[in-house]
Design a protein around this motif. Sequence first.
Motif, PDB file in Angstrom:
ATOM      1  N   ASP A 212       0.608  -1.034  -0.091  1.00 19.35           N
ATOM      2  CA  ASP A 212       0.002  -0.001   0.055  1.00 19.35           C
ATOM      3  C   ASP A 212       0.928   1.159  -0.036  1.00 19.35           C
ATOM      4  N   PRO A 213       0.430   2.357  -1.015  1.00 20.43           N
ATOM      5  CA  PRO A 213       1.313   3.486  -0.774  1.00 20.43           C
ATOM      6  C   PRO A 213       1.056   4.314   0.507  1.00 20.43           C
ATOM      7  N   VAL A 214       2.254   4.734   1.031  1.00 18.96           N
ATOM      8  CA  VAL A 214       1.995   5.657   2.251  1.00 18.96           C
ATOM      9  C   VAL A 214       2.971   6.641   2.318  1.00 18.96           C
ATOM     10  N   GLU A 215       2.665   7.774   3.132  1.00 17.07           N
ATOM     11  CA  GLU A 215       3.835   8.838   3.301  1.00 17.07           C
ATOM     12  C   GLU A 215       3.682   9.194   4.629  1.00 17.07           C
ATOM     13  N   ILE A 216       5.018   9.626   4.980  1.00 14.02           N
ATOM     14  CA  ILE A 216       5.422  10.137   6.443  1.00 14.02           C
ATOM     15  C   ILE A 216       5.395  11.442   6.598  1.00 14.02           C
ATOM     16  N   MET A 217       4.452  12.235   7.650  1.00 15.17           N
ATOM     17  CA  MET A 217       4.574  13.703   7.754  1.00 15.17           C
ATOM     18  C   MET A 217       5.272  13.694   9.242  1.00 15.17           C
ATOM     19  N   SER A 218       6.401  14.545   9.145  1.00 15.61           N
ATOM     20  CA  SER A 218       7.007  14.624  10.298  1.00 15.61           C
ATOM     21  C   SER A 218       7.939  15.671  10.234  1.00 15.61           C
ATOM     22  N   THR A 219       8.743  16.019  11.466  1.00 13.55           N
ATOM     23  CA  THR A 219       9.521  17.131  11.504  1.00 13.55           C
ATOM     24  C   THR A 219      11.276  16.471  11.585  1.00 13.55           C
ATOM     25  N   PRO A 220      11.858  16.346  10.625  1.00 15.24           N
ATOM     26  CA  PRO A 220      13.117  15.681  10.531  1.00 15.24           C
ATOM     27  C   PRO A 220      13.985  16.936  11.647  1.00 15.24           C
ATOM     28  N   PHE A 221      14.887  16.018  12.398  1.00 18.92           N
ATOM     29  CA  PHE A 221      15.572  16.660  13.494  1.00 18.92           C
ATOM     30  C   PHE A 221      14.610  17.495  14.629  1.00 18.92           C
ATOM     31  N   GLY A 222      13.774  16.930  14.383  1.00 18.39           N
ATOM     32  CA  GLY A 222      12.870  17.608  15.672  1.00 18.39           C
ATOM     33  C   GLY A 222      12.771  19.041  15.811  1.00 18.39           C
ATOM     34  N   GLY A 223      13.041  19.590  16.936  1.00 18.32           N
ATOM     35  CA  GLY A 223      13.059  20.866  17.191  1.00 18.32           C
ATOM     36  C   GLY A 223      14.238  21.815  16.814  1.00 18.32           C
ATOM     37  N   LEU A 224      15.198  21.153  16.052  1.00 21.65           N
ATOM     38  CA  LEU A 224      16.417  21.730  15.669  1.00 21.65           C
ATOM     39  C   LEU A 224      16.172  23.030  14.863  1.00 21.65           C
ATOM     40  N   ASN A 225      15.291  23.103  13.703  1.00 20.26           N
ATOM     41  CA  ASN A 225      14.834  24.331  13.188  1.00 20.26           C
ATOM     42  C   ASN A 225      13.556  23.862  12.556  1.00 20.26           C
ATOM     43  N   PRO A 226      12.505  24.200  13.564  1.00 17.75           N
ATOM     44  CA  PRO A 226      11.129  23.865  12.765  1.00 17.75           C
ATOM     45  C   PRO A 226      10.594  24.727  11.786  1.00 17.75           C
ATOM     46  N   ASP A 227      10.911  25.863  11.704  1.00 19.49           N
ATOM     47  CA  ASP A 227      10.751  26.909  10.655  1.00 19.49           C
ATOM     48  C   ASP A 227      10.892  26.464   9.482  1.00 19.49           C
ATOM     49  N   VAL A 228      12.225  25.508   9.310  1.00 19.66           N
ATOM     50  CA  VAL A 228      12.619  24.815   7.840  1.00 19.66           C
ATOM     51  C   VAL A 228      12.035  23.666   7.949  1.00 19.66           C
ATOM     52  N   PHE A 229      12.067  22.786   8.766  1.00 23.45           N
ATOM     53  CA  PHE A 229      11.839  21.274   8.743  1.00 23.45           C
ATOM     54  C   PHE A 229      10.169  21.080   9.056  1.00 23.45           C
ATOM     55  N   LEU A 230       9.588  21.637   9.555  1.00 25.56           N
ATOM     56  CA  LEU A 230       8.231  21.450  10.307  1.00 25.56           C
ATOM     57  C   LEU A 230       7.363  20.748   9.042  1.00 25.56           C
ATOM     58  N   ASN A 231       6.919  19.581   9.314  1.00 25.76           N
ATOM     59  CA  ASN A 231       5.818  18.837   8.632  1.00 25.76           C
ATOM     60  C   ASN A 231       6.511  18.413   7.236  1.00 25.76           C
TER      61      ASN A 231
END
Length: 564
Positions: A212-231
């Motif tokens: 089944d096709p899936v996708e992950i929605m997450s923030t790589p490196f967590g809170g390191l720089n959420p303005d860049v990596f969020l979701n």
Amino acid sequence: MSLSKDKYNYCEMMRIVSEPVCGTVTVRSQMGRSMENSCSGFLLDSRAGHFLTHGMVLSEHIDEKSHVFKKLQRNLYCSGRDVLKYMPLDVGVSLPNTVLKFSENSDLKMELGITPSSALTERLQENQCIQFPGEVCGIFCVPSLKNILNKLMPSDSWEFGDEQTNKNKKDKSKSLVSFNLLSCFVLIKLHEWVPFQSTFMVKPSSQNYIGDPVEIMSTPFGGLNPDVFLNSRSEGILSNMAGKNKVLLMTDARCVPGSEGGLLLERNNSSDSYDRPVIGVMIATLCWRNNEWVGLSMACALPDILTAMEAIPVSISPTVSNLVLNSKSDPAFQNLVNSVPLISVRGSWGSGFSVGIQGNEVILLTCNHVVKDCSLSAVRIKWPSGNVYSGKLLYRNVSSPAFDLALLSVKVRPSDLPSIPQTALVEEGEPVLGIGHAVFNEEYDLLPSATSGIVSKVHRMRNKVVMVQTTCAIHAGASGGPIVNRQGGIVGVTVCNAKDVSSGASYPHINMSVPMETVIPIIQQFLQTKDINVLEQLQIKDPYVEGLWGLEAKQRGPKFSSKL
């Protein structure tokens, strides 16, 4: 609550957000130690401001002697009061700034008379995301997930994280804590919260299928720089499932540390949020087995998390709706998955697939190196149904490194007789799936896993395809399994990935397979004539082809091995 066919009008009437709201959480110690950790997570209840994340967010704050850890081990639960007493933490949750826009239109906010503070509004204007303070109100374990992890991925042979430990006493203790946190989740209550109505769909685990096709929605490196990596998003497929009610989900969608707590969603081509229900929550992003990287990420099925939450003494009403739809899985692909047996000889194992049926005998194609010890021991064939048979060797290509193939025959029960899959011409760049019993041997009683990729290279000699390379994640145990295109046609037989013999590093996304379009006419001729000499055509003696399959380097550099 279940949505009717008038779901769009219903949502407009209720003014709800019809998709999960994801973010990241950062946890810092209040004990004067500069310890900080962060993970992804999502809003579980937008009305009360409850945020759910994964237990790995606490990995820097817990040791095996701590009261919190002992309570989790004993009771599978630790209250927020105990966390505050024994492990005081500063908690900050970052969410997209759209949450305040949602709340501005919320009837619930109007009813409660709650408005955002001026400080909150200022933070909204300055950043792409907005941070809310919070507190841990409970840590809980999912028992069925804990059980299958202990069975399938024991801590003495598996590690999870961005680096492997050196196995000294301190590292072993840290690994033990991290392993036990894999089955834990953390519930956080947000402060300064402005409620709004929202809901999102949860897919029942019974409707999940391999491929089944899936996708992950997450923030790589967590809170390191959420303005860049969020979701951020990453795409892949469901590679396999294990445990009671399919609680453990494996995917080849790629993610990095900090993505734990992110959501695993069903993926399709529609932009409609209702067509992207939540399947699970990420628990492990990088996995190592016996010092070798496994190209799969792990998630826990969300229905099992919600069930486990019902047993904890925290008042919460998750804003989720169960989704009941017809499965989007391709029946032909599922039939193929269920006809790829595990083939073992003297404890070593690989995969195979059917190329012909003669009465109740199935003719299986696999790799020569999978059955290399068949003269010393019987060939054991375990069908995905669980039935076990003895195989008979018909042919092995022992004289050439190219086309490392073998043919077996096996008498099976009528219920296990497979349909013969179609073969197809291979095209460079086309999407493909690799199917095989990688990583997990027969004692775990799993179906074969599938991983997705593309045909990265097609090698030809005199207009004949002699090697196919793909980017599917291929590991030991997948040898002999099929490489399948999106139309269900088999284009190759998995033989090997690449491994640097000097460093020991393996490269699962660089792998080679035998082209079916080249070998299937020879195999079909053998099946028609029963003349074993026909198969001698598979023994290619050309130096160029042998050099390709031997991975012989013309220039100096690292030496590579090509056996799984």
